[in-house]
Design a protein around this motif. Structure first.
Motif, PDB file in Angstrom:
ATOM      1  N   ASP A 156      30.718  52.004  47.350  1.00 52.74           N
ATOM      2  CA  ASP A 156      29.409  51.534  47.944  1.00 52.74           C
ATOM      3  C   ASP A 156      29.478  50.242  48.843  1.00 52.74           C
ATOM      4  O   ASP A 156      28.888  50.046  49.865  1.00 52.74           O
ATOM      5  CB  ASP A 156      28.100  51.961  47.394  1.00 52.74           C
ATOM      6  CG  ASP A 156      28.074  51.088  46.034  1.00 52.74           C
ATOM      7  OD1 ASP A 156      29.333  50.723  45.255  1.00 52.74           O
ATOM      8  OD2 ASP A 156      27.186  50.450  45.640  1.00 52.74           O
ATOM      9  N   ARG A 157      29.937  49.346  48.124  1.00 59.39           N
ATOM     10  CA  ARG A 157      29.946  47.989  48.841  1.00 59.39           C
ATOM     11  C   ARG A 157      31.311  47.555  49.406  1.00 59.39           C
ATOM     12  O   ARG A 157      31.597  46.625  49.961  1.00 59.39           O
ATOM     13  CB  ARG A 157      29.764  46.843  47.523  1.00 59.39           C
ATOM     14  CG  ARG A 157      28.555  47.008  46.871  1.00 59.39           C
ATOM     15  CD  ARG A 157      28.232  45.833  45.872  1.00 59.39           C
ATOM     16  NE  ARG A 157      29.099  45.204  45.344  1.00 59.39           N
ATOM     17  CZ  ARG A 157      29.061  45.331  43.793  1.00 59.39           C
ATOM     18  NH1 ARG A 157      28.077  45.703  43.182  1.00 59.39           N
ATOM     19  NH2 ARG A 157      30.083  44.653  43.044  1.00 59.39           N
ATOM     20  N   GLU A 158      32.420  48.638  49.341  1.00 58.28           N
ATOM     21  CA  GLU A 158      33.547  48.221  49.886  1.00 58.28           C
ATOM     22  C   GLU A 158      34.199  47.043  49.103  1.00 58.28           C
ATOM     23  O   GLU A 158      34.972  46.317  49.798  1.00 58.28           O
ATOM     24  CB  GLU A 158      33.665  48.313  51.341  1.00 58.28           C
ATOM     25  CG  GLU A 158      33.250  49.506  52.021  1.00 58.28           C
ATOM     26  CD  GLU A 158      33.591  49.693  53.449  1.00 58.28           C
ATOM     27  OE1 GLU A 158      34.375  48.878  54.144  1.00 58.28           O
ATOM     28  OE2 GLU A 158      33.088  50.595  54.226  1.00 58.28           O
ATOM     29  N   GLU A 159      34.226  47.165  47.743  1.00 56.16           N
ATOM     30  CA  GLU A 159      34.516  45.996  47.034  1.00 56.16           C
ATOM     31  C   GLU A 159      35.436  46.448  45.775  1.00 56.16           C
ATOM     32  O   GLU A 159      34.849  47.246  45.224  1.00 56.16           O
ATOM     33  CB  GLU A 159      33.244  45.205  46.713  1.00 56.16           C
ATOM     34  CG  GLU A 159      33.445  43.774  46.146  1.00 56.16           C
ATOM     35  CD  GLU A 159      32.091  43.035  45.926  1.00 56.16           C
ATOM     36  OE1 GLU A 159      32.063  42.144  46.784  1.00 56.16           O
ATOM     37  OE2 GLU A 159      31.346  43.372  45.118  1.00 56.16           O
ATOM     38  N   VAL A 160      36.294  45.525  45.545  1.00 58.80           N
ATOM     39  CA  VAL A 160      37.079  45.535  44.190  1.00 58.80           C
ATOM     40  C   VAL A 160      36.800  44.269  43.631  1.00 58.80           C
ATOM     41  O   VAL A 160      36.794  43.348  44.238  1.00 58.80           O
ATOM     42  CB  VAL A 160      38.489  45.904  44.419  1.00 58.80           C
ATOM     43  CG1 VAL A 160      39.267  45.686  43.128  1.00 58.80           C
ATOM     44  CG2 VAL A 160      38.996  47.120  45.208  1.00 58.80           C
ATOM     45  N   VAL A 161      36.293  44.511  42.346  1.00 57.84           N
ATOM     46  CA  VAL A 161      35.979  43.364  41.610  1.00 57.84           C
ATOM     47  C   VAL A 161      37.013  43.286  40.216  1.00 57.84           C
ATOM     48  O   VAL A 161      37.010  44.076  39.322  1.00 57.84           O
ATOM     49  CB  VAL A 161      34.591  43.245  40.976  1.00 57.84           C
ATOM     50  CG1 VAL A 161      34.412  42.023  40.056  1.00 57.84           C
ATOM     51  CG2 VAL A 161      33.580  43.400  42.122  1.00 57.84           C
ATOM     52  N   VAL A 162      37.802  42.195  40.270  1.00 61.51           N
ATOM     53  CA  VAL A 162      38.568  41.836  39.295  1.00 61.51           C
ATOM     54  C   VAL A 162      37.696  41.228  38.167  1.00 61.51           C
ATOM     55  O   VAL A 162      37.115  40.013  38.269  1.00 61.51           O
ATOM     56  CB  VAL A 162      39.627  40.946  39.524  1.00 61.51           C
ATOM     57  CG1 VAL A 162      40.489  40.384  38.310  1.00 61.51           C
ATOM     58  CG2 VAL A 162      40.450  41.695  40.734  1.00 61.51           C
ATOM     59  N   LEU A 163      37.569  41.835  36.925  1.00 62.54           N
ATOM     60  CA  LEU A 163      36.666  41.514  36.047  1.00 62.54           C
ATOM     61  C   LEU A 163      37.458  40.387  35.003  1.00 62.54           C
ATOM     62  O   LEU A 163      36.795  39.363  34.585  1.00 62.54           O
ATOM     63  CB  LEU A 163      36.378  42.837  35.335  1.00 62.54           C
ATOM     64  CG  LEU A 163      35.598  43.704  35.829  1.00 62.54           C
ATOM     65  CD1 LEU A 163      35.383  45.040  34.964  1.00 62.54           C
ATOM     66  CD2 LEU A 163      34.227  43.222  36.544  1.00 62.54           C
ATOM     67  N   TYR A 164      38.527  40.662  34.635  1.00 62.97           N
ATOM     68  CA  TYR A 164      39.172  39.694  33.554  1.00 62.97           C
ATOM     69  C   TYR A 164      40.585  40.116  33.428  1.00 62.97           C
ATOM     70  O   TYR A 164      40.983  41.037  34.031  1.00 62.97           O
ATOM     71  CB  TYR A 164      38.442  39.748  32.266  1.00 62.97           C
ATOM     72  CG  TYR A 164      38.485  41.206  31.578  1.00 62.97           C
ATOM     73  CD1 TYR A 164      39.623  41.570  30.598  1.00 62.97           C
ATOM     74  CD2 TYR A 164      37.224  42.061  31.745  1.00 62.97           C
ATOM     75  CE1 TYR A 164      39.465  42.567  29.903  1.00 62.97           C
ATOM     76  CE2 TYR A 164      37.191  43.148  30.986  1.00 62.97           C
ATOM     77  CZ  TYR A 164      38.401  43.507  30.116  1.00 62.97           C
ATOM     78  OH  TYR A 164      38.519  44.592  29.413  1.00 62.97           O
ATOM     79  N   VAL A 165      41.508  39.349  32.903  1.00 61.81           N
ATOM     80  CA  VAL A 165      42.866  39.258  32.763  1.00 61.81           C
ATOM     81  C   VAL A 165      43.256  39.014  31.351  1.00 61.81           C
ATOM     82  O   VAL A 165      42.894  37.950  30.873  1.00 61.81           O
ATOM     83  CB  VAL A 165      43.616  38.104  33.728  1.00 61.81           C
ATOM     84  CG1 VAL A 165      45.207  38.494  33.645  1.00 61.81           C
ATOM     85  CG2 VAL A 165      43.234  38.193  35.210  1.00 61.81           C
ATOM     86  N   VAL A 166      43.852  39.797  30.718  1.00 66.09           N
ATOM     87  CA  VAL A 166      44.209  39.679  29.306  1.00 66.09           C
ATOM     88  C   VAL A 166      45.604  39.956  28.956  1.00 66.09           C
ATOM     89  O   VAL A 166      46.453  40.623  29.669  1.00 66.09           O
ATOM     90  CB  VAL A 166      43.308  40.897  28.325  1.00 66.09           C
ATOM     91  CG1 VAL A 166      43.617  42.213  28.787  1.00 66.09           C
ATOM     92  CG2 VAL A 166      43.399  40.500  26.890  1.00 66.09           C
ATOM     93  N   HIS A 167      46.087  39.297  27.809  1.00 65.52           N
ATOM     94  CA  HIS A 167      47.473  39.418  27.724  1.00 65.52           C
ATOM     95  C   HIS A 167      47.777  40.803  26.999  1.00 65.52           C
ATOM     96  O   HIS A 167      46.795  41.536  26.241  1.00 65.52           O
ATOM     97  CB  HIS A 167      47.897  38.296  26.345  1.00 65.52           C
ATOM     98  CG  HIS A 167      49.538  38.300  26.126  1.00 65.52           C
ATOM     99  ND1 HIS A 167      49.967  39.273  25.631  1.00 65.52           N
ATOM    100  CD2 HIS A 167      50.343  37.593  26.892  1.00 65.52           C
ATOM    101  CE1 HIS A 167      51.503  38.867  25.405  1.00 65.52           C
ATOM    102  NE2 HIS A 167      51.628  38.038  26.229  1.00 65.52           N
ATOM    103  N   GLY A 168      48.649  41.460  27.298  1.00 62.98           N
ATOM    104  CA  GLY A 168      48.854  42.931  26.897  1.00 62.98           C
ATOM    105  C   GLY A 168      49.207  43.083  25.526  1.00 62.98           C
ATOM    106  O   GLY A 168      48.940  44.237  24.780  1.00 62.98           O
ATOM    107  N   GLY A 169      49.605  42.297  24.835  1.00 63.71           N
ATOM    108  CA  GLY A 169      49.922  42.116  23.432  1.00 63.71           C
ATOM    109  C   GLY A 169      48.719  41.990  22.552  1.00 63.71           C
ATOM    110  O   GLY A 169      48.663  42.018  21.444  1.00 63.71           O
ATOM    111  N   ARG A 170      47.648  41.697  22.896  1.00 59.99           N
ATOM    112  CA  ARG A 170      46.369  41.300  22.157  1.00 59.99           C
ATOM    113  C   ARG A 170      45.686  42.536  21.931  1.00 59.99           C
ATOM    114  O   ARG A 170      45.595  43.484  22.706  1.00 59.99           O
ATOM    115  CB  ARG A 170      45.634  40.677  22.987  1.00 59.99           C
ATOM    116  CG  ARG A 170      46.088  39.094  23.222  1.00 59.99           C
ATOM    117  CD  ARG A 170      45.060  38.081  22.908  1.00 59.99           C
ATOM    118  NE  ARG A 170      45.722  36.528  23.067  1.00 59.99           N
ATOM    119  CZ  ARG A 170      45.530  35.749  23.872  1.00 59.99           C
ATOM    120  NH1 ARG A 170      44.756  35.915  25.076  1.00 59.99           N
ATOM    121  NH2 ARG A 170      46.512  34.776  23.900  1.00 59.99           N
TER     122      ARG A 170
END
Length: 98
Positions: free
Chosen positions: A76-90
């Motif tokens: 609806d806002r034509e937007e992608v929001v990157v929320l967080y980045v986490v290490h895959g091993g956690r």
């Protein structure tokens, strides 16, 4: 679509850079750059949903090994929001709704 990084995601990237840069500044810059580049691809309509379904409801996840980039698509806002980045091993638990 426009790609926006949430403050938490930017904090995560700064922390990741700082940790890796202690041993290898070039590798730190390269990894963070690849994460930004991959996230920016989400602006292309055909690629917006290229990530796998996320652990949190309504999210999707991109992999830039060994990290997971968690994002939401807001058509609806034509937007992608990157929320967080986490290490895959956690060990991860859903964050949304806490």
């Amino acid at each position: 679509m426009k790609v926006v990084f949430d403050d938490e995601a930017l904090d995560d990237l700064q922390r990741i850079f700082a940790e890796i840069a202690q041993d290898n500044p070039a590798a730190a810059g390269g990894l963070v750059g690849r994460i930004f580049d991959k996230a920016e691809r989400l602006a292309t309509p055909e690629l917006t949903n290229m990530g796998r379904p996320g652990l949190d409801p309504g999210t999707r996840e991109l992999i830039e090994y060994p990290y997971i980039v968690v994002y939401e698509v807001h058509e609806d806002r034509e937007e992608v929001v990157v929320l967080y980045v986490v290490h895959g091993g956690r060990d991860r638990k859903p964050k949304i709704g806490d």
